[in-house]
Design a protein around this motif. Structure first.
Motif, PDB file in Angstrom:
ATOM      1  N   GLN A   1       0.842  -1.184   0.000  1.00 23.05           N
ATOM      2  CA  GLN A   1       0.000   0.000   0.000  1.00 23.05           C
ATOM      3  C   GLN A   1       0.883   1.242   0.000  1.00 23.05           C
ATOM      4  O   GLN A   1       1.826   1.346   0.776  1.00 23.05           O
ATOM      5  CB  GLN A   1      -0.903   0.014   1.237  1.00 23.05           C
ATOM      6  CG  GLN A   1      -1.940   1.104   1.255  1.00 23.05           C
ATOM      7  CD  GLN A   1      -3.141   0.780   0.374  1.00 23.05           C
ATOM      8  OE1 GLN A   1      -3.228  -0.324  -0.170  1.00 23.05           O
ATOM      9  NE2 GLN A   1      -4.030   1.722   0.220  1.00 23.05           N
TER      10      GLN A   1
ATOM     11  N   GLN B   1       0.857   5.456   0.248  1.00 20.10           N
ATOM     12  CA  GLN B   1       0.104   6.666   0.592  1.00 20.10           C
ATOM     13  C   GLN B   1       0.834   7.882   0.036  1.00 20.10           C
ATOM     14  O   GLN B   1       2.056   7.981   0.145  1.00 20.10           O
ATOM     15  CB  GLN B   1      -0.038   6.821   2.110  1.00 20.10           C
ATOM     16  CG  GLN B   1      -0.873   5.744   2.775  1.00 20.10           C
ATOM     17  CD  GLN B   1      -0.082   4.483   3.062  1.00 20.10           C
ATOM     18  OE1 GLN B   1       1.057   4.545   3.488  1.00 20.10           O
ATOM     19  NE2 GLN B   1      -0.685   3.324   2.821  1.00 20.10           N
TER      20      GLN B   1
ATOM     21  N   VAL C   1       0.826  12.207  -0.264  1.00 21.62           N
ATOM     22  CA  VAL C   1       0.324  13.466   0.293  1.00 21.62           C
ATOM     23  C   VAL C   1       0.978  14.618  -0.453  1.00 21.62           C
ATOM     24  O   VAL C   1       2.211  14.758  -0.439  1.00 21.62           O
ATOM     25  CB  VAL C   1       0.627  13.579   1.803  1.00 21.62           C
ATOM     26  CG1 VAL C   1       0.123  14.919   2.330  1.00 21.62           C
ATOM     27  CG2 VAL C   1      -0.014  12.426   2.563  1.00 21.62           C
TER      28      VAL C   1
ATOM     29  N   SER D   1       4.630   7.431   1.276  1.00 20.12           N
ATOM     30  CA  SER D   1       4.948   6.490   2.344  1.00 20.12           C
ATOM     31  C   SER D   1       4.490   5.108   1.903  1.00 20.12           C
ATOM     32  O   SER D   1       3.699   4.982   0.985  1.00 20.12           O
ATOM     33  CB  SER D   1       4.280   6.895   3.651  1.00 20.12           C
ATOM     34  OG  SER D   1       2.879   6.961   3.486  1.00 20.12           O
ATOM     35  N   GLY D   2       4.974   4.109   2.571  1.00 19.98           N
ATOM     36  CA  GLY D   2       4.662   2.763   2.150  1.00 19.98           C
ATOM     37  C   GLY D   2       5.693   2.219   1.187  1.00 19.98           C
ATOM     38  O   GLY D   2       5.519   1.142   0.610  1.00 19.98           O
TER      39      GLY D   2
ATOM     40  N   TYR E   1      -2.825   4.531  -6.936  1.00 18.11           N
ATOM     41  CA  TYR E   1      -2.787   5.287  -5.687  1.00 18.11           C
ATOM     42  C   TYR E   1      -2.816   6.780  -5.995  1.00 18.11           C
ATOM     43  O   TYR E   1      -2.135   7.242  -6.916  1.00 18.11           O
ATOM     44  CB  TYR E   1      -1.524   4.948  -4.896  1.00 18.11           C
ATOM     45  CG  TYR E   1      -1.354   3.474  -4.633  1.00 18.11           C
ATOM     46  CD1 TYR E   1      -0.424   2.718  -5.344  1.00 18.11           C
ATOM     47  CD2 TYR E   1      -2.142   2.832  -3.686  1.00 18.11           C
ATOM     48  CE1 TYR E   1      -0.281   1.362  -5.118  1.00 18.11           C
ATOM     49  CE2 TYR E   1      -2.007   1.473  -3.450  1.00 18.11           C
ATOM     50  CZ  TYR E   1      -1.077   0.745  -4.172  1.00 18.11           C
ATOM     51  OH  TYR E   1      -0.944  -0.601  -3.946  1.00 18.11           O
TER      52      TYR E   1
ATOM     53  N   GLY F   1      -3.079  10.932  -4.201  1.00 12.77           N
ATOM     54  CA  GLY F   1      -3.103  11.847  -3.084  1.00 12.77           C
ATOM     55  C   GLY F   1      -4.427  12.586  -3.040  1.00 12.77           C
ATOM     56  O   GLY F   1      -5.296  12.394  -3.898  1.00 12.77           O
ATOM     57  N   GLN F   2      -4.566  13.468  -2.055  1.00 10.10           N
ATOM     58  CA  GLN F   2      -5.834  14.171  -1.850  1.00 10.10           C
ATOM     59  C   GLN F   2      -5.966  15.409  -2.728  1.00 10.10           C
ATOM     60  O   GLN F   2      -7.057  15.959  -2.856  1.00 10.10           O
ATOM     61  CB  GLN F   2      -5.980  14.573  -0.373  1.00 10.10           C
ATOM     62  CG  GLN F   2      -5.248  15.846   0.031  1.00 10.10           C
ATOM     63  CD  GLN F   2      -3.736  15.689   0.105  1.00 10.10           C
ATOM     64  OE1 GLN F   2      -3.195  14.587  -0.039  1.00 10.10           O
ATOM     65  NE2 GLN F   2      -3.044  16.786   0.350  1.00 10.10           N
TER      66      GLN F   2
END
Length: 123
Positions: free
Chosen positions: A1, A3, A5, A25-26, A112, A114-115
């Protein structure tokens, strides 16, 4: 996984610069690709550029080539997007995304996300 940001968005006048950062990360593997995309309410998500997590030569959309630069920062475990010569049409929410394998301009291929971070360029 994995992540992701993003940070560094904001408001700038036309001709100005901003630097976005995407911290991962991950531990993305070396064979992952990091992509930058952007989206406005009027348009579908648009490819900006991409770089392999292990480094190497980035690829860019024609609309940003010569103005934007993507780079890896090993110390921060991040991929940065330096944006110079900003134009009002660069206004969008900017996203970073990751996928294994080959780079792609198609956001649907990225696993994957980010926001997002808002970039606003005033004229």
């Amino acid at each position: 996984q994995v992540q992701l940001v993003e940070s560094g968005g904001g408001t700038v006048q036309a001709g100005g610069s901003l630097r976005l950062s995407c911290v991962a990360s991950g531990r993305p593997c070396s064979y992952y690709v990091l992509g930058w995309f952007r989206q406005t309410p009027e348009k579908e998500r648009e490819f900006v550029g991409t770089i392999r997590w292990s480094g190497g030569s980035p690829s860019y959309a024609d609309s940003v080539k010569g103005r934007f630069t993507i780079s890896r920062d090993n110390a921060k475990d991040s991929v940065d997007l330096q944006m110079n010569g900003l134009k009002p049409e660069d206004t969008a929410v900017y996203y970073c995304a990751a996928k294994p394998g080959a780079g792609s301009i198609d956001p649907r291929e990225y696993f994957y996300w980010g926001q997002g971070t808002q970039v606003t360029v005033s004229s």
